[in-house]
Structure formats: structure tokens, C-alpha cells
Design an enzyme around this catalytic site. Sequence first.
Site, mmCIF file in Angstrom:
data_model
loop_
_atom_site.group_PDB
_atom_site.id
_atom_site.type_symbol
_atom_site.label_atom_id
_atom_site.label_comp_id
_atom_site.label_asym_id
_atom_site.label_seq_id
_atom_site.Cartn_x
_atom_site.Cartn_y
_atom_site.Cartn_z
ATOM 1 N N LYS A 104 -8.525 -14.237 -16.828
ATOM 2 C CA LYS A 104 -8.154 -13.353 -15.701
ATOM 3 C C LYS A 104 -8.235 -14.110 -14.380
ATOM 4 O O LYS A 104 -7.321 -14.063 -13.560
ATOM 5 C CB LYS A 104 -9.066 -12.104 -15.655
ATOM 6 C CG LYS A 104 -9.046 -11.277 -16.924
ATOM 7 C CD LYS A 104 -9.902 -10.038 -16.814
ATOM 8 C CE LYS A 104 -11.387 -10.318 -16.623
ATOM 9 N NZ LYS A 104 -12.048 -10.966 -17.768
ATOM 10 N N ARG B 241 -13.568 -1.381 -14.798
ATOM 11 C CA ARG B 241 -14.140 -1.821 -16.072
ATOM 12 C C ARG B 241 -14.656 -0.642 -16.874
ATOM 13 O O ARG B 241 -15.167 -0.834 -17.981
ATOM 14 C CB ARG B 241 -15.318 -2.743 -15.775
ATOM 15 C CG ARG B 241 -15.035 -4.182 -16.064
ATOM 16 C CD ARG B 241 -16.258 -4.935 -15.639
ATOM 17 N NE ARG B 241 -16.420 -6.134 -16.374
ATOM 18 C CZ ARG B 241 -16.138 -7.336 -15.884
ATOM 19 N NH1 ARG B 241 -15.646 -7.468 -14.682
ATOM 20 N NH2 ARG B 241 -16.369 -8.396 -16.595
ATOM 21 N N ARG C 53 -16.493 -23.675 -19.666
ATOM 22 C CA ARG C 53 -16.030 -23.363 -18.302
ATOM 23 C C ARG C 53 -16.925 -24.019 -17.251
ATOM 24 O O ARG C 53 -18.145 -24.016 -17.358
ATOM 25 C CB ARG C 53 -16.050 -21.850 -18.073
ATOM 26 C CG ARG C 53 -15.792 -21.520 -16.609
ATOM 27 C CD ARG C 53 -15.460 -20.088 -16.355
ATOM 28 N NE ARG C 53 -16.413 -19.147 -16.899
ATOM 29 C CZ ARG C 53 -16.170 -17.849 -17.005
ATOM 30 N NH1 ARG C 53 -15.021 -17.355 -16.612
ATOM 31 N NH2 ARG C 53 -17.078 -17.048 -17.507
ATOM 32 N N ARG D 243 -21.801 -21.088 -14.862
ATOM 33 C CA ARG D 243 -22.319 -19.793 -14.408
ATOM 34 C C ARG D 243 -23.566 -19.392 -15.191
ATOM 35 O O ARG D 243 -23.678 -19.677 -16.376
ATOM 36 C CB ARG D 243 -21.244 -18.723 -14.606
ATOM 37 C CG ARG D 243 -20.362 -18.553 -13.408
ATOM 38 C CD ARG D 243 -19.159 -17.718 -13.658
ATOM 39 N NE ARG D 243 -19.381 -16.483 -14.414
ATOM 40 C CZ ARG D 243 -18.414 -15.603 -14.668
ATOM 41 N NH1 ARG D 243 -17.189 -15.818 -14.220
ATOM 42 N NH2 ARG D 243 -18.661 -14.515 -15.354
ATOM 43 N N ARG E 268 -21.824 -9.574 -23.318
ATOM 44 C CA ARG E 268 -20.716 -9.161 -22.440
ATOM 45 C C ARG E 268 -19.526 -8.696 -23.272
ATOM 46 O O ARG E 268 -18.813 -7.765 -22.890
ATOM 47 C CB ARG E 268 -20.315 -10.315 -21.505
ATOM 48 C CG ARG E 268 -21.314 -10.498 -20.369
ATOM 49 C CD ARG E 268 -21.210 -11.865 -19.708
ATOM 50 N NE ARG E 268 -19.914 -12.163 -19.165
ATOM 51 C CZ ARG E 268 -19.490 -13.398 -18.864
ATOM 52 N NH1 ARG E 268 -20.288 -14.430 -19.075
ATOM 53 N NH2 ARG E 268 -18.313 -13.573 -18.355
HETATM 54 P P1 AP5 Z 1 -11.414 -17.550 -16.725
HETATM 55 O O1 AP5 Z 1 -10.100 -17.529 -16.021
HETATM 56 O O2 AP5 Z 1 -12.630 -17.957 -15.947
HETATM 57 O O3 AP5 Z 1 -11.660 -16.177 -17.519
HETATM 58 P P2 AP5 Z 1 -12.009 -14.714 -16.981
HETATM 59 O O4 AP5 Z 1 -11.221 -13.760 -17.809
HETATM 60 O O5 AP5 Z 1 -11.842 -14.621 -15.489
HETATM 61 O O6 AP5 Z 1 -13.529 -14.659 -17.410
HETATM 62 P P3 AP5 Z 1 -14.840 -14.093 -16.688
HETATM 63 O O7 AP5 Z 1 -15.996 -14.548 -17.562
HETATM 64 O O8 AP5 Z 1 -14.894 -14.469 -15.245
HETATM 65 O O9 AP5 Z 1 -14.624 -12.595 -16.830
HETATM 66 P P4 AP5 Z 1 -15.683 -11.475 -16.817
HETATM 67 O O10 AP5 Z 1 -14.777 -10.326 -16.738
HETATM 68 O O11 AP5 Z 1 -16.656 -11.425 -17.918
HETATM 69 O O12 AP5 Z 1 -16.615 -11.885 -15.592
HETATM 70 P P5 AP5 Z 1 -16.740 -11.347 -14.123
HETATM 71 O O13 AP5 Z 1 -16.999 -12.503 -13.241
HETATM 72 O O14 AP5 Z 1 -15.603 -10.420 -13.786
HETATM 73 O O15 AP5 Z 1 -11.230 -18.526 -17.996
HETATM 74 C C1 AP5 Z 1 -12.344 -18.819 -18.856
HETATM 75 C C2 AP5 Z 1 -12.298 -20.319 -19.274
HETATM 76 O O16 AP5 Z 1 -11.166 -20.541 -20.132
HETATM 77 C C3 AP5 Z 1 -12.121 -21.287 -18.093
HETATM 78 O O17 AP5 Z 1 -12.853 -22.448 -18.358
HETATM 79 C C4 AP5 Z 1 -10.601 -21.597 -18.062
HETATM 80 O O18 AP5 Z 1 -10.338 -22.901 -17.567
HETATM 81 C C5 AP5 Z 1 -10.232 -21.476 -19.541
HETATM 82 N N1 AP5 Z 1 -8.915 -20.891 -19.776
HETATM 83 C C6 AP5 Z 1 -8.335 -19.842 -19.094
HETATM 84 N N2 AP5 Z 1 -7.136 -19.534 -19.637
HETATM 85 C C7 AP5 Z 1 -6.984 -20.379 -20.709
HETATM 86 C C8 AP5 Z 1 -5.962 -20.528 -21.697
HETATM 87 N N3 AP5 Z 1 -4.865 -19.754 -21.706
HETATM 88 N N4 AP5 Z 1 -6.138 -21.479 -22.672
HETATM 89 C C9 AP5 Z 1 -7.247 -22.268 -22.678
HETATM 90 N N5 AP5 Z 1 -8.263 -22.172 -21.758
HETATM 91 C C10 AP5 Z 1 -8.118 -21.245 -20.803
HETATM 92 O O19 AP5 Z 1 -18.036 -10.421 -14.218
HETATM 93 C C11 AP5 Z 1 -19.345 -10.953 -14.374
HETATM 94 C C12 AP5 Z 1 -20.372 -9.837 -14.385
HETATM 95 O O20 AP5 Z 1 -20.319 -9.081 -13.149
HETATM 96 C C13 AP5 Z 1 -20.196 -8.757 -15.470
HETATM 97 O O21 AP5 Z 1 -20.754 -9.158 -16.696
HETATM 98 C C14 AP5 Z 1 -20.928 -7.556 -14.835
HETATM 99 O O22 AP5 Z 1 -22.312 -7.677 -14.941
HETATM 100 C C15 AP5 Z 1 -20.551 -7.685 -13.364
HETATM 101 N N6 AP5 Z 1 -19.327 -6.925 -13.021
HETATM 102 C C16 AP5 Z 1 -18.135 -7.461 -12.639
HETATM 103 N N7 AP5 Z 1 -17.231 -6.488 -12.409
HETATM 104 C C17 AP5 Z 1 -17.861 -5.317 -12.646
HETATM 105 C C18 AP5 Z 1 -17.436 -3.959 -12.578
HETATM 106 N N8 AP5 Z 1 -16.188 -3.604 -12.235
HETATM 107 N N9 AP5 Z 1 -18.340 -2.996 -12.914
HETATM 108 C C19 AP5 Z 1 -19.596 -3.315 -13.255
HETATM 109 N N10 AP5 Z 1 -20.059 -4.589 -13.334
HETATM 110 C C20 AP5 Z 1 -19.192 -5.579 -13.027
#
Ligand code: AP5
Length: 224
Positions: free
Chosen positions: A16, A91, A130, A163, A174
Amino acid sequence: MAELNLILLGPPGAGKGTQATNLTADFGLPHIATGDILRAAVAGETELGREAKRYMDAGDLVPDKVITGVILERVAEDDARDGFVLDGFPRTVDQADSLGKELEARERRLTGVLLIDTPDDVVIKRISGRRVSRKTGRIYHVDFDPPTHEGRCDVDGSELIQRDDDREETVRKRLVVYHEQTEPLIAYYEDLGLLRRFDGTRSPSEVHAHIRATIATLRLEDEL
Ligand code: AP5
């Protein structure tokens, strides 16, 4: 031109953040990443950060009441007037309801919800490799998208870090939380006719090309 209001949906590690960065470059839209906002709050030791940290470290969602107001205010800011890319919000069904009401009250609507479908085993492999620059936010992968110089960001040479919530046991938690609390949004947005699916196992550039083509179609449909 109509507003371009997009949501990126998908499990942790689906790509994402990677695709949101591309969309920001393509369309000049602000990338509103809940995780980044929360991590900045934790680093800054703000009240939001103190409240959010224990949930994030455990791989749980931060309670709706803590995060929803912050994001709805952000979406209403001036730079999001022509559109936004929401990454990590909503979410839960409650968050989706709150966003829908807020947009309706401002006579705005979503253009599309982009689901990056990626199986759990792929996610686990990706997240362990990552690396992120805390300064620029640029995301890398040690195998799939390595920086030119190991451990350093291509943009400004800043240090790349792992991270805190990217340990395998936290990632597994997660994923459970995603399947239980976020996956119901797929049917929710499908019922509203807004969902578009992408194969997240493809390369980042293939996913990007597919998303761009879909957005072009969504825009055409919007103009009809
Ligand atoms: P990346 O692009 O970083 O993936 P992502 O989907 O953004 O993953 P996140 O872990 O950031 O998502 P998340 O939703 O769990 O975390 P968030 O920060 O929102 O890609 C991942 C890796 O793969 C990278 O190394 C990249 O280079 C590689 N890659 C990407 N595409 C690829 C491909 N096609 N092929 C190969 N490699 C690829 O949330 C963190 C925490 O915050 C949550 O756990 C929660 O506690 C809190 N939180 C956030 N939002 C909310 C909400 N709305 N409500 C409540 N709590 C929340």
C-alpha cells in the site's frame, strides 16, 4: 476535473505504501498514511503517540476513537481538496462509516477503493526484508527493491531502519487482526460498487501500471 478520492486496502506488507508513493507522484495527491502519522506521534511523544504505542507494539489496532478524528481532520485540509490517497484508513467498518458520513456532509464521495490482494506467506517474507528511511519515508526491500548503497536512502543518504512492529510474531498478529477486522471492508465497498482488485504478488511496477489503468477508467466513468 473531478476529485480523485482513493483508498488503498490490503493486508500489512501488500504494498500500500509503495503504491501510494507512486500515486502521489502521478497525481500530486497527498498520501495520508495512518501508520506514518501514528509513528510520527510516537516518535514525538505526543498524547496521541503515547496512547497509540502499546497497541501498535502488540500488533493491535489503535481504538477507533483515537484515530478517526485525526484522519477526518486531515482529509478536510486544503491540500486534499482535489483528492487524497488514504493508506491504512479505514480499517474497521466503524471507521468506514465515519469516513462515509464525513464525505457526504461535505458533498464529496469516494472515487475508488483499491484492494491489493496478497497472501499471508508472501506478506511475511516481504515484511522481514522491509527497510524504511525515517526521514524521507521511502520504502525499500533488501531483495525486491534494494537501495543503491546498503542501509542508505537513495533520496538523501539517510539511514534505513526496520520498523518496531516488523518482527515476525507481531506481523502474524497484524495479519490475524487484518482478517478479523479489516477484511469485512472488502464486502462493504464491493456492495457500494467501489472496490477494484489488484494482484499484489506481481512486481511493484506491474501493480502500479494496473492501478494507473484502473484509475483512468474510473475517471472516465466519473465524467459520464
Ligand atoms: P509496503 O508498501 O511497505 O506495504 P504496506 O502495505 O504499506 O505495509 P504496512 O506494513 O505499512 O501496512 P500496515 O497496514 O500493516 O501498517 P501501517 O503502517 O498502516 O511494502 C512492504 C514491503 O514489500 C516493502 O519492503 C516493499 O519494498 C515490498 N514490496 C511492496 N510491493 C511489492 C511487490 N509488488 N513485490 C515485491 N515486494 C514488494 O499500520 C501500522 C500500525 O498502526 C497498525 O498495526 C495499527 O496498530 C496502527 N494503525 C494504522 N492505521 C490504523 C487505523 N486506521 N486504525 C487503527 N489502528 C491503525
